[in-house]
Design a protein around this motif. Sequence first.
Motif, short mmCIF file in Angstrom:
data_model
loop_
_atom_site.label_atom_id
_atom_site.label_comp_id
_atom_site.label_asym_id
_atom_site.label_seq_id
_atom_site.Cartn_x
_atom_site.Cartn_y
_atom_site.Cartn_z
N UNK A 194 9.88 14.34 2.26
CA UNK A 194 9.26 13.11 1.93
C UNK A 194 9.31 12.12 2.99
N UNK A 195 10.52 12.16 3.65
CA UNK A 195 10.90 11.11 4.92
C UNK A 195 9.90 11.69 6.06
N UNK A 196 9.64 13.08 6.29
CA UNK A 196 8.86 13.58 7.35
C UNK A 196 7.33 13.15 7.10
N UNK A 197 6.92 13.27 5.92
CA UNK A 197 5.71 13.37 5.67
C UNK A 197 5.24 11.66 5.78
N UNK A 198 6.13 10.75 5.28
CA UNK A 198 5.94 9.37 5.54
C UNK A 198 5.99 9.04 6.75
N UNK A 199 6.74 9.67 7.67
CA UNK A 199 7.10 9.18 9.08
C UNK A 199 5.83 9.35 9.81
N UNK A 200 5.01 10.62 9.21
CA UNK A 200 3.74 11.05 10.02
C UNK A 200 2.72 10.35 9.50
N UNK A 201 2.80 9.81 8.12
CA UNK A 201 1.65 9.35 7.52
C UNK A 201 1.64 7.80 7.81
N UNK A 217 0.94 -1.31 0.00
CA UNK A 217 0.15 0.07 -0.09
C UNK A 217 0.80 1.31 -0.05
N UNK A 218 0.27 2.21 -1.16
CA UNK A 218 1.28 3.52 -1.02
C UNK A 218 0.28 4.24 0.09
N UNK A 219 0.56 5.47 0.20
CA UNK A 219 -0.53 6.37 0.77
C UNK A 219 -0.12 7.20 1.99
N UNK A 220 1.11 6.87 2.33
CA UNK A 220 1.88 7.49 3.64
C UNK A 220 2.13 8.65 3.45
N UNK A 221 2.67 9.20 2.41
CA UNK A 221 3.14 10.66 2.13
C UNK A 221 1.85 11.61 2.03
N UNK A 222 0.95 10.95 1.34
CA UNK A 222 -0.31 11.91 1.18
C UNK A 222 -0.96 11.97 2.73
N UNK A 223 -0.95 10.83 3.48
CA UNK A 223 -1.48 10.88 4.81
C UNK A 223 -0.86 11.73 5.71
N UNK A 224 0.52 11.83 5.74
CA UNK A 224 1.09 12.90 6.34
C UNK A 224 0.94 14.26 5.82
N UNK A 225 0.75 14.64 4.59
CA UNK A 225 0.43 15.88 4.19
C UNK A 225 -0.86 16.36 4.46
N UNK A 226 -1.71 15.52 4.69
CA UNK A 226 -3.19 15.76 5.14
C UNK A 226 -3.02 16.51 6.79
#
Length: 262
Positions: free
Chosen positions: A77-84, A55-64
């Motif tokens: 990208x690392x920050x958004x992914x870690x949050x998402x 599953x993709x989506x972690x970066x978008x989930x972090x950006x939300x």
Amino acid sequence: MGESRDHSHVKRVVVKVGTNVMTNKDNRIVSPILRGLVDQIAELYERDIMTILVSSGSVIAGMEVMDSTIDDPTIRRQVFSAIGQPRMMRHYYSIFHEYGMRCAQVLATKRDFSPGKHRENMINCYEGLLSQGVIPIANEDDAVSLSMSMFSDNDELASLVAELLNADMLILLTDTDGLYTGHPDDEDSRLIRNVTTDQNVEQYIQETNKGEAEGRGGMESKLGVAKETAKKDIPTFIANGKRAGVIVDLVDGKEIGTRIID
């Protein structure tokens, strides 16, 4: 319509869902799409067919949930992914729980698939989860994956997981029905049902490709990965993840999407 699709032997399926499948035009995660995917995975589970979800989506989930002022795109990208990542798993965990099922996150970098202890540990982890009826949800470990340890995209990760686990089928879900002879919205375009591993379809890729929201994959990547996977005797399909029942229909042998044949 080509060769018949007898998938009665299928017991293990790898499904990759891209960011463009699970998001709307505003780049927001669409929960009903995730629910539809889990519903199909649950149906296969009842038939003793295990699904490994990439599953993709972690970066978008972090950006939300976070605006970033970080200029460096890699760090951003690392920050958004870690949050998402935990947000995505919360989505999946909650939905699977409604079906009385369990899921688990498996993060990896490309080096984890190299021969040796890392690869053995990956196999043991996946096999242990599957033996307990737990649905593995795989994703790249974006927070630590850099340069040589990065996958080209999650299509490549899905292919490596399919090979690692001797999957019976690989399904790459995107936001089109497959590869077309032109742009999917063009009335004259037709869906290409079958593509052989040695067939040159470069002239169709750019017209079909819609890209992925905040993702690295596209139709060119999917076809390249699909051909390499098909060469390893793993039936591979590119299909529309927003089509109701797409995963179950493919497992049942219905002729939808584009199939890659060795």
